[in-house]
Write a protein that holds these residues in place. Structure first.
Motif, PDB file in Angstrom:
ATOM      1  N   GLU A 114       0.745  -1.224  -0.062  1.00 33.49           N
ATOM      2  CA  GLU A 114      -0.118   0.023   0.124  1.00 33.49           C
ATOM      3  C   GLU A 114       0.864   1.061   0.006  1.00 33.49           C
ATOM      4  O   GLU A 114       0.667   2.283  -0.725  1.00 33.49           O
ATOM      5  CB  GLU A 114      -0.962   0.252   1.160  1.00 33.49           C
ATOM      6  CG  GLU A 114      -2.145  -0.892   1.046  1.00 33.49           C
ATOM      7  CD  GLU A 114      -3.080  -0.742   2.192  1.00 33.49           C
ATOM      8  OE1 GLU A 114      -3.098   0.007   2.841  1.00 33.49           O
ATOM      9  OE2 GLU A 114      -4.235  -1.445   1.942  1.00 33.49           O
ATOM     10  N   GLY A 121       1.078   4.007  -3.187  1.00 38.18           N
ATOM     11  CA  GLY A 121       0.923   5.352  -3.067  1.00 38.18           C
ATOM     12  C   GLY A 121       2.028   6.131  -3.556  1.00 38.18           C
ATOM     13  O   GLY A 121       2.057   7.226  -4.177  1.00 38.18           O
ATOM     14  N   GLY A 150      -5.794   7.185  -1.825  1.00 39.00           N
ATOM     15  CA  GLY A 150      -6.355   5.807  -2.038  1.00 39.00           C
ATOM     16  C   GLY A 150      -7.110   5.629  -3.097  1.00 39.00           C
ATOM     17  O   GLY A 150      -7.387   4.253  -3.389  1.00 39.00           O
ATOM     18  N   GLY A 203     -10.225   1.297  -4.448  1.00 37.86           N
ATOM     19  CA  GLY A 203      -9.801   2.928  -3.675  1.00 37.86           C
ATOM     20  C   GLY A 203     -11.219   3.308  -3.248  1.00 37.86           C
ATOM     21  O   GLY A 203     -11.089   3.831  -2.120  1.00 37.86           O
ATOM     22  N   SER A 250     -11.962   1.430  -0.060  1.00 38.88           N
ATOM     23  CA  SER A 250     -10.997   1.473   1.128  1.00 38.88           C
ATOM     24  C   SER A 250     -11.722   3.204   1.529  1.00 38.88           C
ATOM     25  O   SER A 250     -11.590   3.387   2.787  1.00 38.88           O
ATOM     26  CB  SER A 250      -9.766   2.127   0.500  1.00 38.88           C
ATOM     27  OG  SER A 250      -9.629   2.988  -0.310  1.00 38.88           O
ATOM     28  N   GLY A 258      -6.573   2.703   2.831  1.00 37.67           N
ATOM     29  CA  GLY A 258      -6.280   3.630   1.761  1.00 37.67           C
ATOM     30  C   GLY A 258      -5.378   4.852   2.513  1.00 37.67           C
ATOM     31  O   GLY A 258      -4.681   5.734   1.557  1.00 37.67           O
ATOM     32  N   THR A 308      -1.568   4.455   1.647  1.00 33.95           N
ATOM     33  CA  THR A 308      -1.493   4.633   0.358  1.00 33.95           C
ATOM     34  C   THR A 308      -1.322   6.261   0.126  1.00 33.95           C
ATOM     35  O   THR A 308      -0.550   6.793  -0.492  1.00 33.95           O
ATOM     36  CB  THR A 308      -2.712   4.336  -0.568  1.00 33.95           C
ATOM     37  OG1 THR A 308      -2.847   2.915  -0.325  1.00 33.95           O
ATOM     38  CG2 THR A 308      -2.312   4.519  -1.986  1.00 33.95           C
ATOM     39  N   GLY A 316      -6.134  10.463   4.980  1.00 35.51           N
ATOM     40  CA  GLY A 316      -6.398   9.607   3.884  1.00 35.51           C
ATOM     41  C   GLY A 316      -7.458   9.722   3.230  1.00 35.51           C
ATOM     42  O   GLY A 316      -7.711   9.759   2.071  1.00 35.51           O
ATOM     43  N   GLY A 341      -8.090  11.105  -0.717  1.00 37.63           N
ATOM     44  CA  GLY A 341      -8.522  10.364  -1.696  1.00 37.63           C
ATOM     45  C   GLY A 341      -9.837  11.205  -2.468  1.00 37.63           C
ATOM     46  O   GLY A 341     -10.046  11.009  -3.490  1.00 37.63           O
ATOM     47  N   GLU A 344      -6.486  -6.566  -3.231  1.00 40.90           N
ATOM     48  CA  GLU A 344      -5.155  -5.690  -3.570  1.00 40.90           C
ATOM     49  C   GLU A 344      -4.027  -6.578  -4.046  1.00 40.90           C
ATOM     50  O   GLU A 344      -3.412  -6.038  -4.875  1.00 40.90           O
ATOM     51  CB  GLU A 344      -4.751  -4.900  -2.124  1.00 40.90           C
ATOM     52  CG  GLU A 344      -5.677  -3.819  -1.869  1.00 40.90           C
ATOM     53  CD  GLU A 344      -5.591  -2.934  -0.598  1.00 40.90           C
ATOM     54  OE1 GLU A 344      -4.167  -3.204  -0.199  1.00 40.90           O
ATOM     55  OE2 GLU A 344      -5.908  -1.909  -0.092  1.00 40.90           O
TER      56      GLU A 344
END
Length: 540
Positions: free
Chosen positions: A51, A55, A62, A76, A79, A270, A273, A332, A336, A398
């Protein structure tokens, strides 16, 4: 260094304080470390590394990071759903911690004695049940000539403070009761603190975690030093860690080990990431049960000298320990969302408004958890929305997408471009074979051993309560197959052509230095009907 501290602050959270010790004791003491460490090496570390590397390689949060295989962008979205639920309910532990912290600033801790407005006639400070071990149920014990049966029905002031003062617990999920204004005040205060920790972005967050990640270790070391010097400490440690080898044959032990690792490492949310996306492209990333916290620990500090001081330290530590996990989770989620709707040059105001909107929406959801039935709602979120099943499902896909769709060797080459050398082949084999098998095994055990949710081993949730829980779980799990199906159906061409088009990565400008001329031609190639795709992702 900011990145490392943020990862430590996020991964080492309240789950390590309240959940791990309980699981270790429940599952055979020291023997629990065998499945735990085994799954750490074949599940936790490989997915954690995947992860963060994803990123850093894609330089996206994410959602947009899964442009590496656009067909599976639902990973994504899933997450983001999980981390949104997690942000909503996780903060309640901080709210309770703040409530206890405020009540620790007294000469005598309020949960140490009976006689308060919230205490019942069954409240007792001393039990002396050891006098009853060899006697009958009607034998008398203690200075007040109470029978052992009467003593067994007595309740500790610690439990009564938790259930009657903090939770004001109602009898059923269908009885929300009144809101607790003191808890609402703590809730709003906590969200305001979180907002001002993350509103300016990762630059401010990265500095705050230097304190929030390290301070808890100071308090825990002090508690450890004090604990091991007490009479009988060695006996307690042996009793706690003595291996019960028969536990290794129980499926539940392996389930608990796996779910604890995936939750503790914050996998599938996420947020790792998002943290990785802020790293420099060539950063060497490879070198880089609430009851326990609010019943057992408060009881422990009442037995220590200067108990208000220790209680203040402990609950401040609990608050700090959870805060960094909370604001990295919110960070996070915001990253995203902003990556999903990019607006170059929009400035910091857009980010600040997005952060404020996120905090307000989560705070409104949390109002359901400061009612008298709030603990039942909290447990629904805890057991379903960001539970073992959802995280295992996320981690499985994933690994499958990176190892089998994008290509494990290809991703290893990408990592080598970032850090200058290829990681050990162990990582590749974990992504491709071992970790997916571990996830499937624990997932199947989870489903086979499924039981209706209970609170405190006495209250069984109604069927519609469990149904709400499954809606929370499926709301993230279905993002992956629904997105795959949607993208395949709206794309033109044969199935083979659709697959080839939708699994071709969408590169960023920072990839330009090592892309082939053929790949450069596809640089940032937009998906044909961008507006519709964005609308679909927004609805999800």
């Amino acid at each position: 260094m900011d990145f490392i501290m943020s990862c430590v602050g996020f991964a080492v959270g309240l789950g390590n304080v309240w959940r791990f010790p309980y699981l270790c004791y429940k599952n055979g003491g020291g023997v629990f470390l065998i499945p735990y460490l085994l799954i750490v090496f074949v599940g936790g570390i490989p997915v954690f590394f995947l992860e963060v590397a994803l990123g850093q390689f894609m330089k996206q949060g994410g959602i947009a990071a899964w442009n590496i295989a656009p067909l599976f962008k639902g990973l994504g979205l899933a997450s983001m759903v999980i981390v949104f639920f997690c942000n909503s309910y996780y903060i309640m532990i901080l709210v309770w911690g703040l409530f206890y912290l405020v009540h620790s600033l007294t000469d005598t801790l309020p949960w140490a004695t009976c006689g308060h407005a919230w205490n019942t006639e069954q409240c007792a400070e001393l039990f002396h049940l050891e006098l009853c071990r060899n006697g009958s149920a009607n034998a008398s014990a203690g200075p007040f000539n109470l029978s052992c049966a009467d003593l067994a029905s007595k309740r500790s002031p610690v439990i009564e403070f938790w259930e009657n003062k903090v939770l004001r617990l109602s009898g059923d999920l269908s009885e929300p009761g009144e809101m607790n204004w003191q808890m609402i005040l703590c809730l709003v205060t906590t969200w305001v603190v979180v907002y001002f920790c993350i509103w300016k972005g990762v630059k401010s967050t990265g500095k705050i975690v230097y304190f929030t990640a390290l301070f808890p270790y100071v308090v825990l070391i002090l508690l450890l030093v004090h604990g091991v010097t007490l009479p009988g400490a060695l006996g307690g440690i042996v009793y706690y860690l003595k291996p019960d080898w028969s536990k290794l044959a129980e499926a539940q032990v392996w389930i608990d080990a796996g779910t604890q690792i995936f939750f503790s490492y914050a996998i599938g949310l996420g947020a790792l990431t998002a943290l990785g996306s802020y790293n420099r492209f060539h950063n060497n990333l490879l070198g880089g049960g609430p009851g326990l916290a609010f019943i057992a620990y408060p009881k422990a500090v009442t037995l220590m000298p200067l108990s208000p001081l220790w209680a203040t330290l402990f609950f401040f530590m609990l608050l700090v320990l959870g805060l960094d996990s909370q604001f990295v989770g919110v960070e996070g989620f915001i990253t995203g969302i902003l990556d999903l709707f990019p607006q170059p040059g929009a400035g910091s105001l857009r980010r600040e408004l997005t952060a404020a909107l996120c905090c307000i929406v989560c705070c409104l959801i949390d109002l359901s958890m400061v009612t008298q039935g709030g603990m039942y709602v909290f447990q629904l979120f805890d057991n379903y929305s960001a539970s073992g099943i959802t995280l295992l499902w996320q981690a499985f896909w994933e690994c499958v997408v990176i190892a089998w769709v994008y290509g494990a060797d290809r991703f290893m080459d990408d990592v080598a471009r970032m850090i200058g050398y290829r990681p050990l082949p162990f990582m590749k084999w974990c992504w491709a074979v071992v970790t997916p098998l571990v996830c499937v095994g624990i997932f199947v055990f989870h489903v086979v051993n499924y039981k209706p949710l209970t609170y405190n081993k006495t209250y069984v949730y109604p069927w519609w309560g469990d149904a709400i829980g499954w809606v929370l779980a499926l709301s993230s799990m279905l993002c992956i197959p629904c997105t795959v199906l949607y993208k395949l159906l709206r794309c033109k061409g044969s199935l083979r052509e659709r697959w080839q088009l939708l699994t071709t990565p969408i590169w960023g400008h920072h990839h330009l230095e090592y892309l082939t001329p053929e790949a450069e031609a596809k640089l940032l190639a937009p998906e044909p009907p961008k507006e519709k795709a964005t609308l679909f992702e927004t609805v999800i």
